[in-house]
Design a protein around this motif. Structure first.
Motif, PDB file in Angstrom:
ATOM      1  N   SER A   5      -7.380 -10.267 -16.862  1.00  0.00           N
ATOM      2  CA  SER A   5      -8.603  -9.820 -16.200  1.00  0.00           C
ATOM      3  C   SER A   5      -8.353  -8.943 -14.981  1.00  0.00           C
ATOM      4  N   TYR A  57       2.794 -15.366 -12.857  1.00  0.00           N
ATOM      5  CA  TYR A  57       1.738 -14.490 -12.357  1.00  0.00           C
ATOM      6  C   TYR A  57       2.350 -13.180 -11.859  1.00  0.00           C
ATOM      7  N   PHE A 111      -4.463  -9.799  -7.740  1.00  0.00           N
ATOM      8  CA  PHE A 111      -4.047 -10.466  -8.965  1.00  0.00           C
ATOM      9  C   PHE A 111      -4.069  -9.490 -10.129  1.00  0.00           C
ATOM     10  N   TYR A 124       1.255  -9.984  -9.220  1.00  0.00           N
ATOM     11  CA  TYR A 124       0.341  -9.493  -8.205  1.00  0.00           C
ATOM     12  C   TYR A 124       0.829  -8.131  -7.731  1.00  0.00           C
ATOM     13  N   GLN A 127       2.466 -21.884  -6.030  1.00  0.00           N
ATOM     14  CA  GLN A 127       3.114 -20.710  -6.590  1.00  0.00           C
ATOM     15  C   GLN A 127       4.324 -20.332  -5.744  1.00  0.00           C
ATOM     16  N   TYR A 156      -0.770 -19.574   2.523  1.00  0.00           N
ATOM     17  CA  TYR A 156       0.562 -18.990   2.393  1.00  0.00           C
ATOM     18  C   TYR A 156       0.876 -18.187   3.649  1.00  0.00           C
ATOM     19  N   GLY A 200       0.584  -3.300   3.833  1.00  0.00           N
ATOM     20  CA  GLY A 200      -0.258  -3.933   4.827  1.00  0.00           C
ATOM     21  C   GLY A 200      -1.507  -4.593   4.292  1.00  0.00           C
ATOM     22  N   GLN A 201      -1.621  -4.677   2.983  1.00  0.00           N
ATOM     23  CA  GLN A 201      -2.823  -5.233   2.371  1.00  0.00           C
ATOM     24  C   GLN A 201      -2.579  -6.615   1.778  1.00  0.00           C
ATOM     25  N   GLY A 202      -3.637  -7.191   1.267  1.00  0.00           N
ATOM     26  CA  GLY A 202      -3.535  -8.490   0.618  1.00  0.00           C
ATOM     27  C   GLY A 202      -2.979  -8.373  -0.783  1.00  0.00           C
ATOM     28  N   LEU A 203      -2.985  -9.472  -1.487  1.00  0.00           N
ATOM     29  CA  LEU A 203      -2.443  -9.516  -2.832  1.00  0.00           C
ATOM     30  C   LEU A 203      -3.551  -9.340  -3.863  1.00  0.00           C
ATOM     31  N   TYR A 213      -1.814 -13.308 -15.663  1.00  0.00           N
ATOM     32  CA  TYR A 213      -1.328 -14.682 -15.588  1.00  0.00           C
ATOM     33  C   TYR A 213      -0.961 -15.160 -16.983  1.00  0.00           C
ATOM     34  N   PHE A 220      -2.284 -16.016   4.652  1.00  0.00           N
ATOM     35  CA  PHE A 220      -3.273 -15.811   3.598  1.00  0.00           C
ATOM     36  C   PHE A 220      -3.846 -17.146   3.144  1.00  0.00           C
ATOM     37  N   PHE A 244       6.967 -17.339  -5.045  1.00  0.00           N
ATOM     38  CA  PHE A 244       7.020 -15.893  -5.219  1.00  0.00           C
ATOM     39  C   PHE A 244       8.453 -15.371  -5.210  1.00  0.00           C
ATOM     40  N   GLY A 245       8.660 -14.308  -5.985  1.00  0.00           N
ATOM     41  CA  GLY A 245       9.891 -13.553  -5.901  1.00  0.00           C
ATOM     42  C   GLY A 245       9.822 -12.579  -4.743  1.00  0.00           C
ATOM     43  N   GLN A 254       0.709  -5.649  -4.212  1.00  0.00           N
ATOM     44  CA  GLN A 254       0.403  -5.620  -2.782  1.00  0.00           C
ATOM     45  C   GLN A 254       0.671  -4.226  -2.233  1.00  0.00           C
ATOM     46  N   LEU A 297       4.656  -8.190  -7.008  1.00  0.00           N
ATOM     47  CA  LEU A 297       5.173  -9.531  -6.785  1.00  0.00           C
ATOM     48  C   LEU A 297       4.936 -10.401  -8.013  1.00  0.00           C
TER      49      LEU A 297
END
Lengths: 112, 114
Positions: free
Chosen positions: B58, B33, B45, B35, B103, A35, B40-43, B48, A88, B105-106, B37, B91
């Motif tokens: 989980s 789903y 989870f 998520y 996926q 992504y 500046g970081q990743g996503l 779901y 990503f 994303f909005g 964020q 997200l």
């Protein structure tokens, strides 16, 4: 669940230079997705790799899935300012959980 | 709709208040789903939903977080007694089928807890 290590975290390149980001897993992956997230934007799907050794190209972008299905790479040839953003990799979590586990991303910064 | 819609786009709240974030997935998508964020970081989870099945919770970070999906469509993520560390972009994504489907994303909801 699956864990993926993505490197580098940041990459500064001059416009026109190439760029590569790597995603590595200690376990065999069933598939991997990539992504792109532009600054201030949301992740947008680029590609999905499923087969061992698979290579897919989208214009200047080349995606590879390792033979052992434990690593993947995204290579951009001759970067342009429009390539700026965070890339990503993502894998299905597994272990009973079904969300995607995302790598921490590689921030691509392009200097004109 | 044409894409995943999230509301509000921005939410500022005071510590201790409850917030509700809404996600309207792409019409016909069975999977949804959430998520988180951080800047500046990743996503990360969170949760779901697949069709009418019980959700995979989980990834929820604490029992202050809950989510529901009504009628297999719109979803609401609720954070109770918000804390400053809850500040992030939330997200939502949807996919036509179960993972590893693509996926979409909005634009996300930016939550700021003061």
């Amino acid at each position: 669940g699956q864990q993926v290590m993505q490197i580098p975290q940041y990459q500064h390149v001059q416009e026109g230079e190439d760029f590569t980001t790597y995603c590595n897993s200690s376990t065999t992956l069933s598939n991997i997705q990539w992504y792109k997230q532009r600054p201030g934007g949301h992740p947008v799907f680029l590609i999905q790799l499923v087969k061992s050794g698979e290579v897919k190209k989208q214009k200047r972008l080349t995606f590879q899935f390792g033979e052992a299905k434990k690593n993947s790479s995204l290579h951009i040839t001759a970067t342009q300012t429009t390539d700026v953003g965070t890339y990503f990799c993502a894998v299905v979590q597994g272990g009973g959980a079904d969300g995607l586990t995302f790598g921490k991303g590689t921030h691509l910064i392009i200097q004109p | 709709g044409a894409g995943v819609s999230q509301s509000p786009s921005n939410k500022v709240t005071e510590k201790g208040k409850d917030v509700e974030l809404r996600c309207d997935p792409i019409s016909g998508h069975t999977a949804l789903y959430w998520y988180r964020q951080s800047l500046g970081q990743g996503l990360e989870f969170l949760i779901y939903f697949q069709g009418n099945s019980a959700p995979d919770k989980s990834g929820l970070p604490s029992d202050r977080f809950s989510a529901e999906r009504t009628g297999g469509s719109v979803s609401t993520l609720t954070i109770q007694r918000t804390q400053q560390e809850d500040s992030a972009v939330y997200l939502c994504a949807s996919s036509l089928f179960a993972p590893p489907n693509i996926q979409y994303f909005g634009a996300g909801t930016r939550l700021s807890v003061l």
